[in-house]
Design a protein around this motif. Structure first.
Motif, PDB file in Angstrom:
ATOM      1  N   MET B   1       0.836  -1.212   0.000  1.00 14.93           N
ATOM      2  CA  MET B   1       0.000   0.000   0.000  1.00 14.93           C
ATOM      3  C   MET B   1       0.863   1.252   0.000  1.00 14.93           C
ATOM      4  SD  MET B   1      -3.317  -0.559   2.370  1.00 14.93           S
ATOM      5  CE  MET B   1      -2.579  -1.453   3.717  1.00 14.93           C
ATOM      6  N   GLU B   2       0.419   2.247  -0.740  1.00 17.83           N
ATOM      7  CA  GLU B   2       1.220   3.464  -0.806  1.00 17.83           C
ATOM      8  C   GLU B   2       0.958   4.369   0.394  1.00 17.83           C
ATOM      9  OE1 GLU B   2      -0.285   6.469  -3.597  1.00 17.83           O
ATOM     10  OE2 GLU B   2      -1.612   4.904  -4.351  1.00 17.83           O
ATOM     11  N   ASN B   3       1.984   5.124   0.752  1.00 12.39           N
ATOM     12  CA  ASN B   3       1.827   6.082   1.847  1.00 12.39           C
ATOM     13  C   ASN B   3       1.079   7.309   1.345  1.00 12.39           C
ATOM     14  OD1 ASN B   3       3.346   4.309   3.227  1.00 12.39           O
ATOM     15  ND2 ASN B   3       5.193   5.589   3.310  1.00 12.39           N
ATOM     16  N   LEU B   4      -0.026   7.627   2.012  1.00 12.76           N
ATOM     17  CA  LEU B   4      -0.837   8.752   1.576  1.00 12.76           C
ATOM     18  C   LEU B   4      -0.432  10.005   2.336  1.00 12.76           C
ATOM     19  CD1 LEU B   4      -3.028   8.965  -0.481  1.00 12.76           C
ATOM     20  CD2 LEU B   4      -4.714   8.591   1.306  1.00 12.76           C
ATOM     21  N   LEU B   5      -0.464   9.868   3.655  1.00 17.03           N
ATOM     22  CA  LEU B   5      -0.112  11.010   4.503  1.00 17.03           C
ATOM     23  C   LEU B   5       1.012  10.577   5.435  1.00 17.03           C
ATOM     24  CD1 LEU B   5      -1.107  13.962   5.334  1.00 17.03           C
ATOM     25  CD2 LEU B   5      -2.223  12.805   7.238  1.00 17.03           C
ATOM     26  N   GLU B   6       1.991  11.441   5.572  1.00 14.18           N
ATOM     27  CA  GLU B   6       3.131  11.105   6.404  1.00 14.18           C
ATOM     28  C   GLU B   6       3.499  12.280   7.301  1.00 14.18           C
ATOM     29  OE1 GLU B   6       7.165   8.910   5.232  1.00 14.18           O
ATOM     30  OE2 GLU B   6       5.904   9.385   3.502  1.00 14.18           O
ATOM     31  N   ALA B   7       3.725  11.993   8.561  1.00 12.47           N
ATOM     32  CA  ALA B   7       4.239  13.018   9.469  1.00 12.47           C
ATOM     33  C   ALA B   7       5.650  12.610   9.839  1.00 12.47           C
ATOM     34  CB  ALA B   7       3.373  13.106  10.713  1.00 12.47           C
ATOM     35  N   LYS B   8       6.571  13.560   9.668  1.00 10.42           N
ATOM     36  CA  LYS B   8       7.978  13.230   9.922  1.00 10.42           C
ATOM     37  C   LYS B   8       8.544  14.137  10.999  1.00 10.42           C
ATOM     38  CE  LYS B   8       9.354  11.472   5.397  1.00 10.42           C
ATOM     39  NZ  LYS B   8      10.007  11.852   4.119  1.00 10.42           N
ATOM     40  N   HIS B   9       8.956  13.530  12.090  1.00  7.69           N
ATOM     41  CA  HIS B   9       9.656  14.236  13.178  1.00  7.69           C
ATOM     42  C   HIS B   9       8.953  15.513  13.620  1.00  7.69           C
ATOM     43  CE1 HIS B   9      12.826  11.414  12.355  1.00  7.69           C
ATOM     44  NE2 HIS B   9      12.872  11.810  11.086  1.00  7.69           N
ATOM     45  N   ILE B  10       7.656  15.414  13.878  1.00  6.68           N
ATOM     46  CA  ILE B  10       6.899  16.620  14.248  1.00  6.68           C
ATOM     47  C   ILE B  10       7.129  16.969  15.720  1.00  6.68           C
ATOM     48  CG2 ILE B  10       4.604  17.637  14.521  1.00  6.68           C
ATOM     49  CD1 ILE B  10       5.064  17.170  11.640  1.00  6.68           C
ATOM     50  N   THR B  11       7.579  18.193  15.955  1.00 10.94           N
ATOM     51  CA  THR B  11       7.675  18.725  17.310  1.00 10.94           C
ATOM     52  C   THR B  11       6.941  20.053  17.330  1.00 10.94           C
ATOM     53  OG1 THR B  11       9.808  17.682  17.707  1.00 10.94           O
ATOM     54  CG2 THR B  11       9.256  19.574  19.097  1.00 10.94           C
ATOM     55  N   LYS B  12       6.098  20.231  18.349  1.00  9.08           N
ATOM     56  CA  LYS B  12       5.323  21.473  18.404  1.00  9.08           C
ATOM     57  C   LYS B  12       5.306  21.989  19.825  1.00  9.08           C
ATOM     58  CE  LYS B  12       2.404  24.702  17.405  1.00  9.08           C
ATOM     59  NZ  LYS B  12       2.795  25.836  16.561  1.00  9.08           N
ATOM     60  N   GLU B  13       5.501  23.280  19.988  1.00 12.84           N
ATOM     61  CA  GLU B  13       5.437  23.850  21.333  1.00 12.84           C
ATOM     62  C   GLU B  13       4.501  25.058  21.341  1.00 12.84           C
ATOM     63  OE1 GLU B  13       9.515  24.890  22.135  1.00 12.84           O
ATOM     64  OE2 GLU B  13       9.332  26.770  21.043  1.00 12.84           O
ATOM     65  N   TYR B  14       3.895  25.273  22.504  1.00 11.97           N
ATOM     66  CA  TYR B  14       3.083  26.471  22.720  1.00 11.97           C
ATOM     67  C   TYR B  14       3.624  27.189  23.935  1.00 11.97           C
ATOM     68  CZ  TYR B  14      -0.694  25.412  19.426  1.00 11.97           C
ATOM     69  OH  TYR B  14      -1.424  25.191  18.301  1.00 11.97           O
ATOM     70  N   ASP B  15       3.894  28.458  23.799  1.00 12.17           N
ATOM     71  CA  ASP B  15       4.419  29.273  24.904  1.00 12.17           C
ATOM     72  C   ASP B  15       5.643  28.628  25.562  1.00 12.17           C
ATOM     73  OD1 ASP B  15       2.261  30.994  24.482  1.00 12.17           O
ATOM     74  OD2 ASP B  15       0.991  29.798  25.813  1.00 12.17           O
ATOM     75  N   GLY B  16       6.526  28.127  24.727  1.00 13.19           N
ATOM     76  CA  GLY B  16       7.773  27.583  25.260  1.00 13.19           C
ATOM     77  C   GLY B  16       7.651  26.188  25.852  1.00 13.19           C
TER      78      GLY B  16
END
Lengths: 261, 266
Positions: B1-16
Motif C-alpha cells: 500500500m502506498e503512503n498517503l499522509l506522512e508526518a515526519k519528526h513533528i515537534t510542536k510547542e506552545y508558549d515555550g
C-alpha cells in the motif's frame, strides 16, 4: 389557530393596563382635578390629531426624511466601522473606548452645537440621528462577530477558506441577530433624535411644530404630536422586526419538530 | 500500500512548552487508523499540525509526496462539535467545501445531492441543521468532511462525468462521535464503517475511548508522556467489514489489555 389565541392571552394584560390608564386619565381630566390646559383629556388629544392631520403629516414627512437619512447613514457607517474594527485588533483597541465615551454625551447638549456649525437645514438633524443610531448597531455587530465559535473558524480555515470567505459564510450571518437587536433600538432613536434636533431650530418637522404649539399653550396639539411620534416609532420597530424575520428564515425553522436519529 | 499522509519528526510547542515531540506516523491508502491517548497527550495539537492550521517547530507533513506543512485546505478535518452553520440549509452546509474551492453554489449542490441517499440523509437537503437530531447532524458533518477531503480533486477534475466515481481523500477525525449518547454512538459506528467501505476515504481518528478505536481502526497508535510521543503501535488483525460483535470476543479483550498496559493505566 392555537398560536393566535396564545398571542391574545399573552398580550391581554398589557392591553387592559393601557385601556385602564386611558380611562383613568380621561376621568381625571373631566373631573376638573387637573386643568385642561395642563393635561388635556385623551379625547381632546384625538380630536386635535384629527383636525390637525394634514399639518401633522406635512411635518412628519420632513422628520421621517431626516430620520431615514440619518438611520441609513448610521447603519452603513456602523457596518463599516464594526467590520474594520473586528478585522484589525489595533483599531478595536483604539476606537472602542471612544465609542463608549461618545455615548455618554447627552444628545441635547450636542444638538445646539450642530445647529451652530451646520445651520438650520436638514444636515444638523441628520448628523444627530447618525450619532445616536450608529452606536447600538456598531456594538451589536461587534458582539455578533465575536460570538462566533473559534472552532468554527478553525474548521473553515482547515477547509481552505480565505478571511473574506470566513467573514461571508460564518461571521456576518452569526452577527445578524445582534445587528437586528441594535437596529431595533436605533430605529426608535432615529425619530426621537430627529425631533430633538428640530426643537433647537429649523423650519419644519414635528419638533419645530411641537415647540410652536407649546408656545401657544395648545397642549392638546402637543400631545397629538407626541402620540404621532410614538406611533411612528412603533411602526418603524415593527418594520425592522418584519425584515428580521424575513432575512433569517432559519430561526423560525428551528422551532419545528426534529427528525430522525 | 502506498503512503498517503506522512508526518515526519513533528515537534510542536506552545508558549515555550513542548506539547508533542518527534512524532512520526504514516497513513496508507484506504486505512483507518486511530490515535489513542489520555487527555493532554497532544492529540489535538498533532491534528492542528497535520491539518495545516499551525506550523510545527520542527518536522514535515507530506501528502501524496507533496509537502503541505502549515498549509490548510488539503486535508479534511472533522471536530467533536458538528459545527454546521445554523443559517445554511443542510445541502449548503455539506457542499460548502466545494464552494470555498471556487465552485458555483449550484454546481456544488449538484455534486452533493446524490450523496445524501448514500449517506442515509435523504430528505434532509432542504432543512436547517436545527431541525435535525444530534446523530443526523454528525452524519451531515461527516458528509461535509468527505466532500472537503475530495473537494480539491473535484475542482481539478471538473464536475462533468465524475458523478458516481468516488475520489479518494484524507480526513482527520477529532473525536467526532464523543458528544453522542451511547446508543446513537453504537448505531453511528456501524453506519460509519459501512460508509468507509463504500467511499474512498483514508482517515486518522482521535479517540480516548479504547473500545471505539478497536471497533473502527486497522491500526492504533498510542500517544503518551509529556511531551507526547508515539510509544506503541497495534495492528488490529480483523477485517474492518467483520467488526460486528468484535467487542464481545476474547481477541478484543486481549487487544484491550495490551492497550491499557501501553497507556500505563492498568
Amino acid at each position: 389557530m392555537r398560536k393566535r389565541s396564545e398571542n391574545i392571552t399573552r398580550n391581554l394584560p398589557a392591553a387592559i393596563t393601557l385601556i385602564l390608564i386611558v380611562i383613568l386619565w380621561e376621568a381625571v381630566s373631566r373631573s376638573g382635578a387637573v386643568p385642561a390646559y395642563m393635561l388635556p383629556a385623551p379625547t381632546a388629544v384625538v380630536n386635535a390629531m384629527i383636525s390637525d392631520f394634514p399639518v401633522l403629516m406635512h411635518h412628519a414627512a420632513t422628520t421621517l426624511q431626516e430620520a431615514a437619512w440619518g438611520l441609513g447613514i448610521g447603519i452603513l457607517l456602523a457596518m463599516a466601522m464594526a467590520t474594520v474594527m473586528d478585522r484589525f485588533l489595533v483599531l478595536n483597541r483604539a476606537f472602542y473606548p471612544l465609542m463608549i465615551i461618545s455615548q455618554t454625551i447627552p444628545t441635547i447638549a450636542i444638538a445646539p452645537l450642530l445647529v451652530l456649525w451646520m445651520g438650520f437645514g436638514m444636515s444638523p438633524k441628520i448628523t444627530l440621528v447618525v450619532l445616536t443610531t450608529f452606536f447600538p448597531i456598531a456594538v451589536g455587530l461587534l458582539d455578533g462577530y465575536r460570538s462566533v465559535d473559534e472552532d468554527a473558524i478553525d474548521l473553515m480555515r482547515a477547509m481552505g477558506a480565505s478571511r473574506i470567505q470566513i467573514f461571508r459564510h460564518v461571521k456576518f450571518p452569526a452577527a445578524l441577530p445582534h445587528f437586528f437587536s441594535g437596529l431595533k433600538v436605533s430605529a426608535s432613536y432615529a425619530v426621537v433624535g430627529a425631533v430633538i434636533s428640530e426643537w433647537l431650530g429649523g423650519f419644519e418637522g414635528l419638533g419645530v411644530y411641537m415647540t410652536r404649539v407649546k408656545k401657544a399653550y395648545s397642549f392638546d396639539k402637543m400631545f397629538a404630536v407626541i402620540l404621532l411620534i410614538v406611533v411612528i416609532s412603533l411602526l418603524l420597530m415593527a418594520l425592522v422586526e418584519l425584515i428580521r424575520t424575513l432575512s433569517m428564515p432559519w430561526l423560525k425553522a428551528g422551532r419545528g419538530a426534529k427528525q430522525g436519529k | 500500500m502506498e503512503n498517503l499522509l506522512e508526518a515526519k519528526h513533528i515537534t510542536k510547542e506552545y508558549d515555550g512548552r513542548v506539547i508533542i515531540q518527534d512524532i512520526n506516523l504514516i497513513l496508507r491508502k484506504g486505512e483507518l487508523i486511530s490515535l489513542l491517548g489520555l487527555s493532554g497527550s497532544g492529540k489535538t495539537t498533532l491534528f492542528h499540525v497535520l491539518s495545516g492550521l499551525t506550523k510545527p517547530r520542527e518536522g514535515q507533513v507530506i501528502l501524496e509526496g507533496n509537502e503541505i506543512t502549515g498549509r490548510p485546505g488539503a486535508v479534511s478535518y472533522m471536530l467533536q462539535k458538528d459545527l454546521l452553520l445554523p443559517h445554511k440549509k443542510v445541502i449548503d452546509n455539506v457542499s460548502l467545501p466545494l464552494v470555498l474551492k471556487g465552485l458555483h453554489r449550484k454546481e456544488a449542490r449538484q455534486i452533493a445531492h446524490p450523496l445524501f441517499s448514500e449517506f442515509g440523509l435523504e430528505g434532509t437537503q432542504g432543512q436547517y441543521p436545527s431541525q435535525l437530531s444530534g446523530g443526523m447532524r454528525q452524519r451531515c458533518a461527516f458528509l461535509r468532511t468527505y466532500l472537503s477531503a475530495v473537494s480539491g480533486k473535484y475542482v481539478q477534475a471538473g464536475t462533468r462525468g465524475q458523478k458516481q466515481a468516488h475520489l479518494h481523500g484524507v480526513a482527520l477525525l477529532d473525536e467526532p462521535f464523543s458528544a453522542l449518547d451511547t446508543i446513537t454512538k453504537s448505531q453511528i459506528h456501524g453506519w460509519f464503517l459501512e460508509m468507509m467501505q463504500r467511499i474512498d476515504l483514508s482517515a486518522i481518528f482521535i479517540s480516548h475511548d479504547i473500545d471505539e478505536a478497536l471497533i473502527l481502526s486497522d491500526r492504533i497508535y498510542v500517544l503518551s508522556g509529556t511531551p507526547g510521543t508515539i510509544t506503541h503501535e497495534f495492528w488490529i488483525r480483523r477485517d474492518r467489514g467483520a467488526r460486528k460483535g468484535f467487542n464481545l470476543t476474547p481477541e478484543f479483550l486481549d487487544y484491550k489489555r495490551q492497550i491499557l498496559q501501553a497507556l500505563g493505566t492498568s
